[in-house]
Design a protein around this motif. Sequence first.
Motif, mmCIF file in Angstrom:
data_model
loop_
_atom_site.group_PDB
_atom_site.id
_atom_site.type_symbol
_atom_site.label_atom_id
_atom_site.label_comp_id
_atom_site.label_asym_id
_atom_site.label_seq_id
_atom_site.Cartn_x
_atom_site.Cartn_y
_atom_site.Cartn_z
ATOM 1 N N ASN A 241 49.559 32.971 32.653
ATOM 2 C CA ASN A 241 50.122 31.480 32.012
ATOM 3 C C ASN A 241 48.852 31.316 30.840
ATOM 4 O O ASN A 241 49.515 30.640 30.052
ATOM 5 C CB ASN A 241 50.235 30.867 33.006
ATOM 6 C CG ASN A 241 51.578 30.420 33.458
ATOM 7 O OD1 ASN A 241 52.853 30.978 32.482
ATOM 8 N ND2 ASN A 241 52.066 31.073 34.508
ATOM 9 N N ALA A 243 46.949 33.160 29.398
ATOM 10 C CA ALA A 243 46.467 34.034 28.513
ATOM 11 C C ALA A 243 47.550 33.501 27.655
ATOM 12 O O ALA A 243 47.553 33.743 26.319
ATOM 13 C CB ALA A 243 46.393 35.520 28.707
ATOM 14 N N ALA A 244 48.603 33.518 27.624
ATOM 15 C CA ALA A 244 49.196 33.379 27.040
ATOM 16 C C ALA A 244 49.302 32.041 26.646
ATOM 17 O O ALA A 244 50.338 31.427 25.086
ATOM 18 C CB ALA A 244 51.212 33.066 27.833
ATOM 19 N N ILE A 245 48.431 30.624 26.887
ATOM 20 C CA ILE A 245 48.275 29.839 26.044
ATOM 21 C C ILE A 245 46.745 29.811 25.082
ATOM 22 O O ILE A 245 46.332 28.875 23.970
ATOM 23 C CB ILE A 245 48.395 28.882 27.084
ATOM 24 C CG1 ILE A 245 49.162 28.710 28.259
ATOM 25 C CG2 ILE A 245 47.816 26.832 26.296
ATOM 26 C CD1 ILE A 245 49.534 27.661 29.336
ATOM 27 N N ALA B 76 48.618 33.203 20.728
ATOM 28 C CA ALA B 76 49.366 31.380 21.290
ATOM 29 C C ALA B 76 49.692 30.763 20.180
ATOM 30 O O ALA B 76 50.841 29.832 21.340
ATOM 31 C CB ALA B 76 48.246 31.453 22.210
ATOM 32 N N GLN B 153 53.859 24.727 22.040
ATOM 33 C CA GLN B 153 52.555 25.382 21.573
ATOM 34 C C GLN B 153 52.788 25.855 20.577
ATOM 35 O O GLN B 153 53.288 25.520 19.485
ATOM 36 C CB GLN B 153 52.631 26.721 22.718
ATOM 37 C CG GLN B 153 51.269 26.161 23.388
ATOM 38 C CD GLN B 153 51.297 27.805 23.850
ATOM 39 O OE1 GLN B 153 51.653 27.732 25.283
ATOM 40 N NE2 GLN B 153 51.161 28.812 23.643
#
Lengths: 347, 251
Positions: A241, A243-245, B76, B153
């Motif tokens: 998570n 890394a995905a942020i 991201a 995001q």
Amino acid sequence: MSLKEDLKHKRAVFAVFYIVLAVLCVFIIFAGINLGAMKVSGYDVMRIVMSKLTGSEQLRGGIADNVTAVVWEIRIPRILCGMFTGAGLAAAGVIFQGILQNPLADPYTLGISTGASFGASVAIYISIVTGMYMPVTGFALAAALATLAAVTAIAGKGSSFESNDLIIAGIIASSVLSSGVSLLKMLSGENVSAIVFWIMGNISSCDWSDAALICPVVTAAVIIASIFSKQLDIMSLGDRNAAAIGVNTKRIRFIYLVIGSVITAVCVSVCGVIGFVGLIVPHLLRFRLSSKNSVLIPASALTGAALLSLADNVTRLLPGGEIPVGIITTLVGGPFFIYIFMRRRRV
Amino acid sequence: MSLLSVKELCFSYGKTPFLDNISFDINEGEFVSVLGANGSGKSTLFSLMNGAKRPDSGTVSYKGRNISSIRTKERAKEIAAVFQNTECKFPFTCFEIAEMGLFPHKPRTEPEDIDLIKGIMERTDTLQFADKLITELSGGESQRVLLARALVQRPSLLLLDEAMSGFDIAARIKMTALLKELTRTSGMSVVLIRHDIEAAFMESDRILALKNGALLYNGAPDDLMSEKFFSDIYSVRAETENGRFYITGTD
């Protein structure tokens, strides 16, 4: 209360918390300076400090040289070392809990303290055998940093410093070094008390050279740790998570690993193994104040500073002579941790 | 227009080949489901799609750029991902979790950002948890909060790896409706790994189906609905009728 008002309210609570702790630290410093057979007024303490800082002899006119020596050469460096060691261990506790994603981790989880103990034991043993003076702090620091390098090499081999790899590497290093310490204790024979006493954790013999090492390292480490605190927050969601942020988890974990380990290495090298400050303070504040590391790191540092210097003051008040502060923190900290742990589980 | 392009992708774990020569495109505003039995390579494909893993050969490109060449933080800003696992061992409030989605865009939350986060939490039905600790929520509730975080995001591509597996039926329908609305209004693309085959056929614009690391099917749900599809992908016997299917046994 709206979310905006709530955010403002929380920021105000944090600010009040910092101010109260800072005032408490100042109070503990002055109380600590005045503890002991030689009583010195707060005004005289201020004069001595200002005189030393400015180099003006006139400022402490009328104060005996032995009083100045006790305050400036013995009590102030000891209090500073206690305060910054407490701050460093508590901040390192937050860091290790964060990078290992484990609320029960502490600065000693990765075996850095065992490395320092081994280094100190080697220095003490050589002194016993050869009769030559060995710099215990230097040996302890070198061994602690070598342990960090070994743990990093083991955990980093073919992986990205994942928390389980780091914990396993720490357990391996700690076990090997513990055996080394035991061996040295055995070889030391009747002089074993020197090693045992060092490992117990003690700040009574700290001087300005120790303070000159601990104070800047802990201050710089806490500031750097606060800079990347948002990334450390996000890593609580797990590496995938995070890394995905947008967090480079390998880099951030490595940076914090080095910061936390250097703090631990310096604190343990100077003061020995002082238990529970690095576990209880972050644990308590995380569940009572905030999990956000931007709040938690400075708040833990201030609380750790107040707590350890307070514990050191207590050791000086005990009848029958001083006992190492590490004994007090563990004696009081252990049951207190059981209490907060049980209470949290009940909640 | 193609947003993400996967070309001749091959990946292996050690010497064991895992994904074999996979190619497909994800277009802007598409809602795509990825189906396949356990171990078919869906999650590995996701890791390659968001750049977390590098392929042995072939390419994954996002808006024409090789995904591996885009820095983690820049990536991201465009691609968000949510996984089935909701592990968080520390007591952050749900608002703080949702707030983490701002990280790729700015280092500090400003007062005006609170309205954005609040709005997304309201639409994902998580505002009620704003002050609650994530550690106190159920698995499905935590997944909703993590999905809200992913929407904060503001991604162009949202990857969901069984990220709605803990949802109750009402929560899943509401969340799917919201995501489909976002695909229409903002052009965001959504790719979901899922085991709910019925929902995948009902809700998706397109279905990708994997078997043993190979992409066997890529097409619209109506075109894929067949007994052969279920036999090939899940090794089960099924009867299909008027766009519906009934599982009758295993092969």
